[in-house]
Design a protein around this motif. Structure first.
Motif, PDB file in Angstrom:
ATOM      1  N   UNK A   1      51.427  55.809  61.667  1.00  0.00           N
ATOM      2  CA  UNK A   1      50.346  57.728  62.145  1.00  0.00           C
ATOM      3  C   UNK A   1      51.063  58.343  61.567  1.00  0.00           C
ATOM      4  N   UNK A   2      50.990  59.276  60.077  1.00  0.00           N
ATOM      5  CA  UNK A   2      52.144  59.973  59.992  1.00  0.00           C
ATOM      6  C   UNK A   2      51.300  61.386  60.428  1.00  0.00           C
ATOM      7  N   UNK A   3      52.786  62.646  60.267  1.00  0.00           N
ATOM      8  CA  UNK A   3      52.087  63.839  61.010  1.00  0.00           C
ATOM      9  C   UNK A   3      52.448  64.539  59.652  1.00  0.00           C
ATOM     10  N   UNK A   4      51.289  65.216  59.399  1.00  0.00           N
ATOM     11  CA  UNK A   4      50.106  66.049  58.256  1.00  0.00           C
ATOM     12  C   UNK A   4      52.051  67.289  57.791  1.00  0.00           C
ATOM     13  N   UNK A   5      52.985  67.257  58.575  1.00  0.00           N
ATOM     14  CA  UNK A   5      53.898  68.657  58.091  1.00  0.00           C
ATOM     15  C   UNK A   5      54.657  67.906  57.404  1.00  0.00           C
ATOM     16  N   UNK A   6      55.191  68.983  56.099  1.00  0.00           N
ATOM     17  CA  UNK A   6      55.828  68.810  55.066  1.00  0.00           C
ATOM     18  C   UNK A   6      57.279  68.875  55.684  1.00  0.00           C
ATOM     19  N   UNK A   7      58.259  68.298  55.532  1.00  0.00           N
ATOM     20  CA  UNK A   7      59.329  67.757  56.565  1.00  0.00           C
ATOM     21  C   UNK A   7      60.338  69.114  55.467  1.00  0.00           C
ATOM     22  N   UNK A   8      60.102  69.685  54.363  1.00  0.00           N
ATOM     23  CA  UNK A   8      60.610  71.009  53.366  1.00  0.00           C
ATOM     24  C   UNK A   8      60.355  71.924  54.631  1.00  0.00           C
ATOM     25  N   UNK A   9      58.590  72.592  54.735  1.00  0.00           N
ATOM     26  CA  UNK A   9      59.314  73.859  55.503  1.00  0.00           C
ATOM     27  C   UNK A   9      57.521  73.952  55.849  1.00  0.00           C
ATOM     28  N   UNK A  10      57.445  72.783  56.105  1.00  0.00           N
ATOM     29  CA  UNK A  10      55.945  72.993  57.119  1.00  0.00           C
ATOM     30  C   UNK A  10      54.765  73.265  56.838  1.00  0.00           C
ATOM     31  N   UNK A  11      54.605  73.168  54.920  1.00  0.00           N
ATOM     32  CA  UNK A  11      53.316  73.078  54.548  1.00  0.00           C
ATOM     33  C   UNK A  11      52.381  71.474  55.254  1.00  0.00           C
ATOM     34  N   UNK A  12      50.965  71.867  54.749  1.00  0.00           N
ATOM     35  CA  UNK A  12      49.945  70.510  54.838  1.00  0.00           C
ATOM     36  C   UNK A  12      50.313  70.077  53.543  1.00  0.00           C
ATOM     37  N   UNK A  13      51.086  68.370  53.434  1.00  0.00           N
ATOM     38  CA  UNK A  13      50.871  68.234  51.738  1.00  0.00           C
ATOM     39  C   UNK A  13      49.454  67.892  51.516  1.00  0.00           C
ATOM     40  N   UNK A  14      48.511  67.270  50.575  1.00  0.00           N
ATOM     41  CA  UNK A  14      47.505  66.897  50.383  1.00  0.00           C
ATOM     42  C   UNK A  14      47.619  65.072  49.505  1.00  0.00           C
ATOM     43  N   UNK A  15      46.783  64.613  50.472  1.00  0.00           N
ATOM     44  CA  UNK A  15      46.334  62.991  49.939  1.00  0.00           C
ATOM     45  C   UNK A  15      45.724  62.914  48.548  1.00  0.00           C
ATOM     46  N   UNK A  16      46.928  62.774  47.468  1.00  0.00           N
ATOM     47  CA  UNK A  16      45.811  62.397  46.005  1.00  0.00           C
ATOM     48  C   UNK A  16      45.800  61.091  45.928  1.00  0.00           C
ATOM     49  N   UNK A  17      44.687  60.705  46.020  1.00  0.00           N
ATOM     50  CA  UNK A  17      44.319  59.693  46.222  1.00  0.00           C
ATOM     51  C   UNK A  17      44.490  58.675  44.480  1.00  0.00           C
ATOM     52  N   UNK A  18      43.954  59.038  43.426  1.00  0.00           N
ATOM     53  CA  UNK A  18      44.574  58.615  42.569  1.00  0.00           C
ATOM     54  C   UNK A  18      46.143  58.778  42.184  1.00  0.00           C
ATOM     55  N   UNK A  19      46.956  59.643  42.911  1.00  0.00           N
ATOM     56  CA  UNK A  19      48.143  59.671  42.146  1.00  0.00           C
ATOM     57  C   UNK A  19      48.924  58.379  43.468  1.00  0.00           C
ATOM     58  N   UNK A  20      48.031  57.896  44.572  1.00  0.00           N
ATOM     59  CA  UNK A  20      48.563  57.713  46.003  1.00  0.00           C
ATOM     60  C   UNK A  20      50.436  58.084  45.725  1.00  0.00           C
ATOM     61  N   UNK A  21      49.466  59.403  46.346  1.00  0.00           N
ATOM     62  CA  UNK A  21      50.766  59.844  46.831  1.00  0.00           C
ATOM     63  C   UNK A  21      50.779  61.470  48.186  1.00  0.00           C
ATOM     64  N   UNK A  22      51.119  61.435  48.978  1.00  0.00           N
ATOM     65  CA  UNK A  22      51.195  62.544  48.910  1.00  0.00           C
ATOM     66  C   UNK A  22      51.470  63.907  48.260  1.00  0.00           C
ATOM     67  N   UNK A  23      51.287  65.418  48.313  1.00  0.00           N
ATOM     68  CA  UNK A  23      51.916  66.501  47.029  1.00  0.00           C
ATOM     69  C   UNK A  23      51.912  67.416  48.032  1.00  0.00           C
ATOM     70  N   UNK A  24      52.790  68.096  48.257  1.00  0.00           N
ATOM     71  CA  UNK A  24      52.386  69.614  49.298  1.00  0.00           C
ATOM     72  C   UNK A  24      52.546  70.384  48.321  1.00  0.00           C
ATOM     73  N   UNK A  25      52.016  71.146  48.610  1.00  0.00           N
ATOM     74  CA  UNK A  25      51.235  72.781  47.450  1.00  0.00           C
ATOM     75  C   UNK A  25      52.339  73.578  47.072  1.00  0.00           C
ATOM     76  N   UNK A  26      52.771  73.440  48.485  1.00  0.00           N
ATOM     77  CA  UNK A  26      54.050  74.633  48.552  1.00  0.00           C
ATOM     78  C   UNK A  26      55.527  74.955  47.687  1.00  0.00           C
ATOM     79  N   UNK A  27      56.099  73.460  47.715  1.00  0.00           N
ATOM     80  CA  UNK A  27      56.894  73.634  46.995  1.00  0.00           C
ATOM     81  C   UNK A  27      57.162  72.292  46.042  1.00  0.00           C
TER      82      UNK A  27
END
Lengths: 372, 256, 190
Positions: free
Chosen positions: C108-134
């Motif tokens: 189970x992964x937390x959806x809180x970005x460890x940088x400043x707490x935004x919610x990253x998006x799961x980009x399935x095509x790129x197989x990564x979580x990407x945070x929109x804030x920074x």
């Protein structure tokens, strides 16, 4: 037209944009006599003539007018919360011009031995507050209110979707006056960018009168005798603050990637941004061994670099480039001053390291939340 | 008619001296006798009334602050700082309230004040007006700039929309990373006895700011109180000092 | 009056203690210069302590004893509800977690970005979580690899209930950089 837009998008690449700004900046605001010599030789001071102001304003306005026909640029500029930034660009330019224009005018007058406008012969040259000042204020207030009214009627305040803690907007931008801070957060750990650097900005601003405490040059616009303080202030204010706001507004798009102002905000824009820490550069890329287990061994190189930067550079500079400054300020004020400057310079340094080498942290100790 | 009115006991009781101030002495008395006008000195160096020199940005900052205070008080009549109502109250302010531009005035006024404060500071720097004997007032001005930004920032949360909550999430998480007082800041792990950490998610600076471990009701209320009472209270004290010191430090700066 | 008298006599003979004041202190009806200063320091100490205590109280005021927060433990269905190799988004909105199943099991992964707490998006095509804030990016495992995030996403405690349902407890978190992901409760073997 397309090639023009393409050109703008190309030079909006952060490395190009920032490097060219850095090079041009100190010739326009010469920080010492050497730059001043070149400023005069290249006749860059004509920028502060009235004619240049008119031309530059027209060019800037034309840029916005033409740009607005582009759908991607339009969506940024016409976003209600971005309107003050477009206003800010013009205002900051105009007032920078106005102050520099008067500064050069006053310098020239003093050189010729003429009195400047602000020179006054107390108490004979005094005017009465009622009515001389009061009516100026009154008109200013009315104009200001009218302006605010028109702005408020013409442009509804933005309101987005109701708050949803599970879904960040993409991109999620801070209020525009904090975009400079948000940009710093990309390059520094939050404790630096969010706490230490803002505190130092405040401390540094408060320290200005104690660093630059010669009473001469107060009470009128001047440049000649205050080159260094004005150039440094302008660098902090125009480049490290205002320009980062503009970068944050116009160049940062979805996933906080860089986009040109006329580029389509593609959510799936792919950029190779895999970050590497300094320790990984040393142990994995250069020495081809794995990272050592011990934190101290792993980070010792980064610590050496950082300590060297902050401990060796100040005395070195005091002996060489900043000799006169050191003599004038004394050792305590000099160390304080040079530390602030060095810390401020870490920002562009870290920006370049990130853009060019994908270097993330020089010291990385996430175990103790200490990264630099 | 007006002249006659000026001669009445009633008029004279309010405006000492009576009549239109024509002589030099009367005009000085106008300023001296008014609690509002005597923020100003009676006489000024002549460049102090030139827009080209002053840009009038300091005065406008204060004026916009007054506009923001009044429009802010008006907004408080309709706004309820709870997650349930905050967002809909903001919508209602635009749609259900007569002359529904009060929020616009407040928001654009806030933007304008940030700009005028910056430009005021810029002017003061460019004229070298921070130099002795005005060092301290410059410092007070820097604090005022900081407070202006904080006021804008705390106000940002109140509509409780996406823009608001994420700006505040990012902002308050900076407090989480503050050295020693934030639970993810450097040094926080040192403040512990054995296994017991003193600085945790439930006891750090971020918690004090948002009144809970997660962004929610507590944050909204705390930012509301800070925005409406706390920060305005502090900024008014500093403004009083700022204006007082302008006069005490010799008025507007002049060439030596 | 006492301090005025002693100060006066002190100024008359600088550098020497006035004998008169000493005598009077001995008799008890006058306070000597020395005892006056010790009383003064006690007074100041009490004043500072009281003020400090008051400000501590004010600070403590900001930390309530009881919090009304949403429940941090929930049942997340059966392990078979999750497809191998996929990031499951169904609990993201309600509880702020992603549940990921790989070949070995579930975490189970937390959806809180460890940088400043935004919610990253799961980009399935790129197989990564990407945070929109920074712009922080994380692999499917939660390891950070791009952008400013200083450390990997946090994992939450995951266990099985008696009836075979998954129980996620968000109050207990595991951090990779502290070596906690090897904890048996950070990972559910299926």
């Amino acid at each position: 037209m397309e090639s023009f837009k393409h050109f703008i998008d190309t030079i909006s690449n952060p490395t190009i944009l920032f490097t060219s700004t850095l090079i041009i900046f100190f010739f326009i605001f010469p920080i010492n006599d050497w730059f001043d010599k070149w400023n005069r030789r290249l006749k860059l001071y004509v920028l502060w003539s009235s004619k240049s102001m008119v031309i530059a304003s027209i060019l800037m306005a034309a840029f916005f007018v033409i740009g607005i026909s582009d759908p991607d640029f339009r969506s940024i500029v016409l976003k209600p919360d971005n309107v003050p930034i477009s206003g800010l660009i013009f205002l900051v330019y105009f007032f920078t011009w106005l102050s520099m224009h008067q500064a050069y005018e006053n310098d020239a007058k003093l050189e010729r031995g003429e009195p400047i406008d602000e020179q006054y012969d107390a108490p004979n040259d005094k005017v009465l507050v009622w009515p001389d000042l009061v009516y100026v204020e009154f008109i200013a207030l009315i104009l200001c209110s009218a302006f605010l009214m028109i702005w408020s009627i013409g442009l509804p305040a933005p309101i987005e979707e109701p708050a949803n803690p599970a879904e960040s907007p993409n991109p999620a931008k801070a209020p525009w006056y904090f975009l400079g801070l948000q940009e710093m957060l990309v390059y520094f750990d939050p404790w630096m960018a969010g706490v230490v650097l803002p505190t130092l900005i405040i401390v540094g601003l408060i320290a200005i009168p104690y660093m630059d405490n010669e009473p001469a040059g107060s009470g009128y616009y001047s440049f000649k005798n205050r080159k260094m303080s004005i150039a440094l202030f302008m660098f902090g204010w125009l480049v490290l603050w205002d320009m980062l706001i503009i970068v944050g507004t116009f160049l940062r798009g979805p996933n906080w990637n860089f986009f040109g102002p006329f580029e389509y905000w593609d959510i799936h824009k792919l950029e190779a941004l895999t970050n590497i820490n300094f320790s990984e550069y040393i142990y994995i890329k250069w020495m081809n061994t794995g990272l050592p287990k011990s934190i101290i061994f792993r980070e010792i190189w980064g610590i050496i670099v950082v300590l060297g930067y902050f401990l060796i550079l100040p005395p070195l500079l005091a002996k060489t480039m900043c000799k006169k400054l050191f003599a004038r300020l004394g050792s305590f004020k000099y160390s304080f001053f040079i530390m602030l400057i060095l810390i401020a310079i870490t920002l562009p340094i870290k920006m370049y390291l990130r853009w060019m080498f994908n270097l993330k942290y020089i010291i990385a100790i996430p175990e103790y939340f200490f990264n630099f | 008619m007006l002249e006659k009115f000026r001669e009445t006991q009633f008029y004279k009781s309010i405006f000492r001296g009576g009549g239109v101030p024509k002589s030099r002495r009367q005009r000085m008395m106008v300023v001296l006798n008014s609690v509002f006008l005597h923020l100003h000195p009676v006489r000024l160096p002549k460049h102090a009334v030139k827009l080209k020199f002053t840009w009038c940005m300091g005065g406008l900052s204060f004026f916009i602050f007054l506009i923001l205070t009044i429009s802010g008080i008006l907004l408080m009549f309709y706004y309820r700082p709870t997650i349930e109502y905050a967002y809909t109250d903001i919508i209602d302010l635009a749609e259900q309230v007569p002359f529904g531009i009060m929020r616009e005035i407040h928001r654009w006024g806030a933007h304008a004040m940030v700009i005028t404060v910056w430009l005021h500071m810029f002017r003061v720097f460019m004229t070298g007006s921070y130099k002795p004997p005005r060092e301290f007032n410059w410092a007070v001005g820097v604090i005022l700039l900081l407070l202006t930004l904080l006021l804008s920032f705390t106000g940002y949360l109140l509509p409780w929309d996406q823009l608001a909550i994420w700006a505040i999430t990012v902002g308050s998480n900076m407090a989480r990373a503050a050295p020693f007082v934030g639970h993810e800041g450097p040094g926080a792990a040192l403040l512990a006895i054995g296994d017991i950490n003193f600085v945790t998610m439930g006891s750090d600076m971020r918690f004090a700011l948002i009144g809970g471990r997660f962004m929610g009701e507590g944050a909204l209320l705390r930012f509301y109180v800070l925005h409406c009472i706390g920060l305005p209270f502090i900024i008014m004290i500093f403004m009083a000092v700022h204006f007082w010191r302008i006069r005490k430090d010799g008025g507007i700066s002049t060439p030596v | 009056m006492a301090e005025i008298i002693s100060k006066k006599s002190a100024t008359k003979e600088p550098g020497r203690r006035p004998p008169a004041a000493l005598d009077k202190a001995d008799t008890g009806d006058q306070i000597s210069r020395r005892s006056f200063f010790s009383w003064l320091s006690i007074g100041w100490f009490a004043f500072i302590a009281a003020t400090g205590g008051f400000f501590t109280m004010m600070l403590r005021f900001f930390f309530p004893n009881v919090l009304f927060e949403p429940v941090q433990t929930f049942r997340a269905g059966f392990p078979d509800d999750y497809t191998i190799g996929e990031v499951d988004l169904r609990w993201k909105n309600k509880y702020g977690v992603w549940i990921v199943r790989n070949n070995e099991g579930i975490y189970v992964l937390s959806t809180t970005c460890t940088h400043l707490g935004c919610t990253p998006n799961w980009l399935n095509s790129e197989q990564k979580f990407k945070c929109p804030c920074h712009g922080s990016g994380f692999f499917k495992t939660g390891i950070n690899f791009e952008g400013p995030a200083p450390r990997p996403l946090e994992r939450f405690k995951i266990t099985l209930a008696d009836n075979g349902q998954i129980i996620v407890d968000k109050t207990i978190k595991f951090q990779q950089e502290k070596g906690q992901w090897n904890d048996p409760e950070a990972f559910l073997n299926v």
